[in-house]
Design a protein around this motif. Structure first.
Motif, PDB file in Angstrom:
ATOM      1  N   VAL A   1       0.876  -1.177   0.000  1.00  0.00           N
ATOM      2  CA  VAL A   1       0.000   0.000   0.000  1.00  0.00           C
ATOM      3  C   VAL A   1       0.911   1.225   0.000  1.00  0.00           C
ATOM      4  O   VAL A   1       2.140   1.103   0.030  1.00  0.00           O
ATOM      5  CB  VAL A   1      -0.937   0.030   1.232  1.00  0.00           C
ATOM      6  N   ALA A   2       0.308   2.395  -0.024  1.00  0.00           N
ATOM      7  CA  ALA A   2       1.105   3.621  -0.024  1.00  0.00           C
ATOM      8  C   ALA A   2       2.053   3.630   1.167  1.00  0.00           C
ATOM      9  O   ALA A   2       1.640   3.441   2.313  1.00  0.00           O
ATOM     10  CB  ALA A   2       0.190   4.839   0.027  1.00  0.00           C
ATOM     11  N   GLY A   3       3.315   3.796   0.895  1.00  0.00           N
ATOM     12  CA  GLY A   3       4.313   3.842   1.949  1.00  0.00           C
ATOM     13  C   GLY A   3       4.848   2.503   2.386  1.00  0.00           C
ATOM     14  O   GLY A   3       5.729   2.435   3.254  1.00  0.00           O
ATOM     15  N   VAL A   4       4.342   1.412   1.792  1.00  0.00           N
ATOM     16  CA  VAL A   4       4.779   0.062   2.157  1.00  0.00           C
ATOM     17  C   VAL A   4       5.173  -0.694   0.880  1.00  0.00           C
ATOM     18  O   VAL A   4       4.411  -0.725  -0.094  1.00  0.00           O
ATOM     19  CB  VAL A   4       3.678  -0.732   2.898  1.00  0.00           C
ATOM     20  N   SER A   5       6.331  -1.312   0.881  1.00  0.00           N
ATOM     21  CA  SER A   5       6.841  -2.003  -0.309  1.00  0.00           C
ATOM     22  C   SER A   5       5.953  -3.176  -0.704  1.00  0.00           C
ATOM     23  O   SER A   5       5.404  -3.872   0.165  1.00  0.00           O
ATOM     24  CB  SER A   5       8.260  -2.523  -0.050  1.00  0.00           C
ATOM     25  N   PRO A   6       5.817  -3.436  -2.011  1.00  0.00           N
ATOM     26  CA  PRO A   6       5.074  -4.615  -2.455  1.00  0.00           C
ATOM     27  C   PRO A   6       5.882  -5.882  -2.215  1.00  0.00           C
ATOM     28  O   PRO A   6       7.080  -5.831  -1.923  1.00  0.00           O
ATOM     29  CB  PRO A   6       4.884  -4.360  -3.950  1.00  0.00           C
ATOM     30  N   ALA A   7       5.212  -7.028  -2.363  1.00  0.00           N
ATOM     31  CA  ALA A   7       5.889  -8.319  -2.220  1.00  0.00           C
ATOM     32  C   ALA A   7       6.803  -8.570  -3.407  1.00  0.00           C
ATOM     33  O   ALA A   7       6.566  -8.085  -4.519  1.00  0.00           O
ATOM     34  CB  ALA A   7       4.856  -9.436  -2.117  1.00  0.00           C
ATOM     35  N   LYS A   8       7.852  -9.358  -3.161  1.00  0.00           N
ATOM     36  CA  LYS A   8       8.771  -9.767  -4.222  1.00  0.00           C
ATOM     37  C   LYS A   8       8.353 -11.146  -4.724  1.00  0.00           C
ATOM     38  O   LYS A   8       8.349 -12.110  -3.962  1.00  0.00           O
ATOM     39  CB  LYS A   8      10.201  -9.807  -3.693  1.00  0.00           C
ATOM     40  N   VAL A   9       8.010 -11.216  -5.998  1.00  0.00           N
ATOM     41  CA  VAL A   9       7.554 -12.463  -6.616  1.00  0.00           C
ATOM     42  C   VAL A   9       8.596 -12.921  -7.625  1.00  0.00           C
ATOM     43  O   VAL A   9       8.965 -12.171  -8.529  1.00  0.00           O
ATOM     44  CB  VAL A   9       6.190 -12.275  -7.315  1.00  0.00           C
ATOM     45  N   VAL A  10       9.063 -14.144  -7.477  1.00  0.00           N
ATOM     46  CA  VAL A  10      10.023 -14.741  -8.408  1.00  0.00           C
ATOM     47  C   VAL A  10       9.331 -15.870  -9.157  1.00  0.00           C
ATOM     48  O   VAL A  10       8.747 -16.766  -8.535  1.00  0.00           O
ATOM     49  CB  VAL A  10      11.264 -15.276  -7.664  1.00  0.00           C
ATOM     50  N   ILE A  11       9.387 -15.811 -10.482  1.00  0.00           N
ATOM     51  CA  ILE A  11       8.742 -16.817 -11.328  1.00  0.00           C
ATOM     52  C   ILE A  11       9.820 -17.547 -12.113  1.00  0.00           C
ATOM     53  O   ILE A  11      10.555 -16.926 -12.896  1.00  0.00           O
ATOM     54  CB  ILE A  11       7.729 -16.161 -12.280  1.00  0.00           C
ATOM     55  N   LEU A  12       9.915 -18.860 -11.906  1.00  0.00           N
ATOM     56  CA  LEU A  12      10.922 -19.675 -12.579  1.00  0.00           C
ATOM     57  C   LEU A  12      10.307 -20.301 -13.817  1.00  0.00           C
ATOM     58  O   LEU A  12       9.573 -21.278 -13.743  1.00  0.00           O
ATOM     59  CB  LEU A  12      11.442 -20.759 -11.623  1.00  0.00           C
ATOM     60  N   GLY A  13      10.581 -19.706 -14.980  1.00  0.00           N
ATOM     61  CA  GLY A  13      10.011 -20.167 -16.233  1.00  0.00           C
ATOM     62  C   GLY A  13       9.161 -19.081 -16.853  1.00  0.00           C
ATOM     63  O   GLY A  13       8.236 -18.565 -16.210  1.00  0.00           O
TER      64      GLY A  13
ATOM     65  N   THR B   1      20.400 -19.049 -13.986  1.00  0.00           N
ATOM     66  CA  THR B   1      21.598 -19.757 -13.525  1.00  0.00           C
ATOM     67  C   THR B   1      21.408 -20.077 -12.048  1.00  0.00           C
ATOM     68  O   THR B   1      20.591 -19.440 -11.356  1.00  0.00           O
ATOM     69  CB  THR B   1      22.872 -18.894 -13.678  1.00  0.00           C
ATOM     70  N   TYR B   2      22.157 -21.050 -11.562  1.00  0.00           N
ATOM     71  CA  TYR B   2      22.041 -21.437 -10.154  1.00  0.00           C
ATOM     72  C   TYR B   2      22.296 -20.243  -9.247  1.00  0.00           C
ATOM     73  O   TYR B   2      21.551 -19.992  -8.287  1.00  0.00           O
ATOM     74  CB  TYR B   2      23.032 -22.558  -9.835  1.00  0.00           C
ATOM     75  N   ASP B   3      23.317 -19.477  -9.560  1.00  0.00           N
ATOM     76  CA  ASP B   3      23.711 -18.346  -8.721  1.00  0.00           C
ATOM     77  C   ASP B   3      22.599 -17.295  -8.645  1.00  0.00           C
ATOM     78  O   ASP B   3      22.255 -16.817  -7.556  1.00  0.00           O
ATOM     79  CB  ASP B   3      24.991 -17.721  -9.285  1.00  0.00           C
ATOM     80  N   MET B   4      22.030 -16.953  -9.799  1.00  0.00           N
ATOM     81  CA  MET B   4      21.007 -15.908  -9.826  1.00  0.00           C
ATOM     82  C   MET B   4      19.703 -16.386  -9.189  1.00  0.00           C
ATOM     83  O   MET B   4      19.022 -15.629  -8.491  1.00  0.00           O
ATOM     84  CB  MET B   4      20.758 -15.441 -11.264  1.00  0.00           C
ATOM     85  N   ILE B   5      19.361 -17.668  -9.437  1.00  0.00           N
ATOM     86  CA  ILE B   5      18.154 -18.209  -8.809  1.00  0.00           C
ATOM     87  C   ILE B   5      18.307 -18.186  -7.289  1.00  0.00           C
ATOM     88  O   ILE B   5      17.399 -17.752  -6.563  1.00  0.00           O
ATOM     89  CB  ILE B   5      17.867 -19.643  -9.315  1.00  0.00           C
ATOM     90  N   GLU B   6      19.432 -18.643  -6.797  1.00  0.00           N
ATOM     91  CA  GLU B   6      19.671 -18.664  -5.348  1.00  0.00           C
ATOM     92  C   GLU B   6      19.525 -17.262  -4.757  1.00  0.00           C
ATOM     93  O   GLU B   6      18.841 -17.065  -3.740  1.00  0.00           O
ATOM     94  CB  GLU B   6      21.064 -19.214  -5.070  1.00  0.00           C
ATOM     95  N   LYS B   7      20.140 -16.290  -5.395  1.00  0.00           N
ATOM     96  CA  LYS B   7      20.126 -14.910  -4.889  1.00  0.00           C
ATOM     97  C   LYS B   7      18.702 -14.376  -4.774  1.00  0.00           C
ATOM     98  O   LYS B   7      18.328 -13.769  -3.756  1.00  0.00           O
ATOM     99  CB  LYS B   7      20.959 -14.020  -5.817  1.00  0.00           C
ATOM    100  N   HIS B   8      17.896 -14.603  -5.787  1.00  0.00           N
ATOM    101  CA  HIS B   8      16.558 -14.009  -5.817  1.00  0.00           C
ATOM    102  C   HIS B   8      15.525 -14.834  -5.059  1.00  0.00           C
ATOM    103  O   HIS B   8      14.598 -14.264  -4.472  1.00  0.00           O
ATOM    104  CB  HIS B   8      16.126 -13.789  -7.267  1.00  0.00           C
ATOM    105  N   VAL B   9      15.652 -16.162  -5.059  1.00  0.00           N
ATOM    106  CA  VAL B   9      14.714 -17.003  -4.323  1.00  0.00           C
ATOM    107  C   VAL B   9      14.823 -16.739  -2.824  1.00  0.00           C
ATOM    108  O   VAL B   9      13.810 -16.634  -2.110  1.00  0.00           O
ATOM    109  CB  VAL B   9      14.955 -18.498  -4.643  1.00  0.00           C
TER     110      VAL B   9
END
Length: 372
Positions: A163-175, A221-229
């Motif tokens: 909401v205003a002043g509050v960060s949205p959720a981080k969604v990671v989609i694999l594929g 890549t494994y590295d990038m997936i690990e970082k973001h997941v």
């Protein structure tokens, strides 16, 4: 041809293999349709609608399996159904055999001809019978994720869009395929911060064109997936390798490092799942928790919106059902290389290379067994 439509017996599965509209198309062509009583009652298709379409209603599935030349279903046959299949009988449904040696052996033992919706192709390289359910599952994955992020459902208590002043959720989609693109569409619409991974640069480019700056696209890549997941609030597993078991992209170690109350939705669970910690669940008991992370791994997600899913699926399957009925399976498979890609089991032989490889079974080329 005599075509049988049994009621689905998987837990909380209300989809049906053919709607009354589809039945009418076949009966108008002179084919006989046998439908199990009350098959579509849960989604507004009563027996009268099927009778008006020209179907014969029967009280039990046993008669359908005993008499029909072709069985049309939605979900893979359960063990009791595999035992009812007979030599030379045609089965047309979703199978997802690669992670399911028991079902595969049951179909081999039955000596039937089994065509899997999920491996039928088209001239564009797509999967036309999987795509409608992938669209539904992709969109539902975000709904499910949003629901189970709620504190009362085991999540961390975060709103996808903030909401205003509050960060949205981080969604990671694999594929970034059909599932991934539809998941991204829903997540973006709810205002989430979305990242899509894929190994195909062309697909990443297409996703980038679709969503622009609203979605971050990254090479897988494994590295990038690990970082973001590890940093994600919601992870969607949307990976598909046609006919084969899904690759495990998220390790248990990654899950252990995720925030408590994060949610993982594995849409690839039909093909074994793409999270190491995944195991199949049902709509009756959809989630479980591993290392304080909520896992949603329902194997028939589109079954929750059964009417939408049934109509969408029938729109895609009907032309193939008509071809099989009008020509017979042998001629239809010989003439259509794309339908032939759907042939997984032929009279005791595994005829899909990926299934044979994953299950370490002998492979017989479909064209060879059909003489195509």
């Amino acid at each position: 041809m005599k075509i049988g439509i049994p009621k689905e017996i998987k837990v909380h599965e209300y989809r049906v293999g053919m709607t009354p509209t589809s039945v009418r198309e076949l009966t108008r062509l002179g084919h006989q349709i046998i439908v199990e009583s009350n098959i579509g009652l849960g989604i507004g298709f009563d027996d009268k609608a099927y009778e008006n379409a020209g179907a014969t209603i029967t009280a039990t599935a046993d008669l359908i399996f005993a008499e029909a030349e072709m069985i049309v279903k939605v979900k893979e046959p359960q063990p009791s159904e595999c035992k009812k299949l007979r030599s030379g009988q045609l089965l047309f449904t979703y199978l997802h055999l690669a992670p399911d040696p028991k079902q595969t052996q049951g179909l081999i033992d039955s000596d039937c001809i089994a065509i899997a919706y999920e491996t039928v192709t088209d001239r564009f390289g797509g999967l036309p019978l999987l795509a409608p359910m992938s669209e539904v599952a992709g969109r539902m994955s975000i709904q499910a994720g949003a629901t189970f992020l709620e504190k009362g459902n085991g999540g961390c208590g975060i709103l996808l869009g903030g909401v205003a002043g509050v960060s949205p959720a981080k969604v990671v989609i694999l594929g970034g395929g059909v599932v991934g693109a539809n998941a991204a569409k829903m997540a973006v619409g709810l205002g989430a911060q979305v990242t899509v991974f894929d190994k195909n640069p062309r697909r990443l480019n297409e996703v980038d064109w679709l969503f622009g700056s609203r979605v971050q696209t990254l090479y897988s890549t494994y590295d990038m997936i690990e970082k973001h997941v590890i940093d994600a609030d919601l992870v969607i597993g949307a990976v598909l390798v046609m006919g084969a078991a899904a690759p495990e992209l998220v390790t248990h170690a990654m899950v252990q490092n995720m925030r408590a109350g994060s949610v993982m939705v594995d849409v690839a669970i039909d093909q074994g799942g793409c999270f190491e910690t995944s195991r199949p669940t049902t709509h009756a008991d959809p989630t479980y928790i591993v290392d304080d992370v909520v896992h949603y791994c329902v194997t028939n997600m589109p079954g929750a919106v059964a009417k939408t899913s049934t109509v969408a699926l029938n729109n895609a399957t009907l032309p193939f059902i008509i071809a099989l009925a009008e020509k017979g399976y042998m001629k239809a498979l010989q003439e259509d290389e794309h339908l032939r890609q759907g042939l997984n089991i032929f009279k005791g032989k595994v005829t899909h290379q990926a299934v044979a490889n994953d299950l370490n079974l002998p492979y017989a080329a479909a064209a060879q067994v059909l003489g195509a």
